[in-house]
Design an enzyme around this catalytic site. Structure first.
Site, PDB file in Angstrom:
ATOM      1  N   ARG A   1      -1.436  -5.809  -7.864  1.00 63.90           N
ATOM      2  CA  ARG A   1      -0.491  -6.105  -6.785  1.00 63.90           C
ATOM      3  C   ARG A   1      -0.672  -5.536  -5.390  1.00 63.90           C
ATOM      4  NH1 ARG A   1       2.972  -2.835  -9.647  1.00 63.90           N
ATOM      5  NH2 ARG A   1       2.218  -3.733 -11.405  1.00 63.90           N
TER       6      ARG A   1
ATOM      7  N   GLY B   1      -2.096  -2.148  -4.019  1.00 66.22           N
ATOM      8  CA  GLY B   1      -3.664  -2.021  -4.336  1.00 66.22           C
ATOM      9  C   GLY B   1      -4.073  -1.319  -5.740  1.00 66.22           C
ATOM     10  N   HIS B   2      -3.367  -1.801  -6.597  1.00 67.31           N
ATOM     11  CA  HIS B   2      -3.447  -1.327  -8.015  1.00 67.31           C
ATOM     12  C   HIS B   2      -2.860  -1.901  -9.025  1.00 67.31           C
ATOM     13  CE1 HIS B   2       0.373   0.321  -7.794  1.00 67.31           C
ATOM     14  NE2 HIS B   2       0.331   0.833  -6.531  1.00 67.31           N
ATOM     15  N   ALA B   3      -3.057  -1.516 -10.234  1.00 67.66           N
ATOM     16  CA  ALA B   3      -2.561  -2.191 -11.340  1.00 67.66           C
ATOM     17  C   ALA B   3      -1.773  -0.995 -12.422  1.00 67.66           C
ATOM     18  CB  ALA B   3      -3.323  -3.104 -12.182  1.00 67.66           C
TER      19      ALA B   3
END
Ligand code: TYD
Length: 134
Positions: free
Chosen positions: A95, A48-50
């Site tokens: 992702r 839940g981040h890049a």
């Protein structure tokens, strides 16, 4: 999508298999950090981040999981269920890791030490950042 499945050289043997990653030559970056996810409930979502600059190599060393990647334009999902391959992920991809099987262990090799500044944790911020890269 700036990600690809990469075969991990493996010595197969009736007495068990040995998969090896030479840290200074077996990957497209030299890992500075390793961590692993384990004990993840089947319904949980990780990620839940890049990352702005971090490169990663993800291996399901046991069990299976799904890695969903998003470059701001399209999504691709990879199912990892084979310790003889890893997913090489370039920077700039949102992702989410889901569908962990019972007992799944997910090893991550990363190109840099942990740095919260490298994270983009808000999807809208990611889309804005991603658009500005082009
Ligand atoms: P995070 O990267 O968000 O986990 P995931 O992508 O697997 O859901 O990290 C979860 C927490 O762990 C967060 O508080 C930061 C911390 N953390 C470290 O301290 N060092 C590390 O190397 C990593 C990957 C996370």
């Amino acid at each position: 999508m700036k990600a690809k499945l990469v075969a991990i050289p493996t010595i197969l043997n009736e007495a068990g298999n040995l998969s090896v990653l030479e840290l200074n030559s077996g990957l497209e970056f030299e890992p500075k950090r390793a961590y692993f996810l384990h004990g993840v409930p089947g319904q949980a979502t990780r990620g839940g981040h890049a990352h702005r600059e971090l490169r990663q190599f993800i291996v399901a060393v046991n069990g299976s999981l799904v890695v969903k990647l998003d470059d701001g334009f399209r999504e691709v999902a990879f199912t990892l269920n084979n310790p003889q391959e890893g997913l090489a992920i370039e920077p700039g991809l949102w992702r989410e890791l889901t569908d962990f099987s019972a007992g799944a262990v997910c090893l991550v090799l990363a190109s840099a030490p942990y740095d919260e500044e490298d994270y983009i944790r808000n999807y809208k911020d990611f889309l804005e950042w991603s658009a500005a890269q082009i």
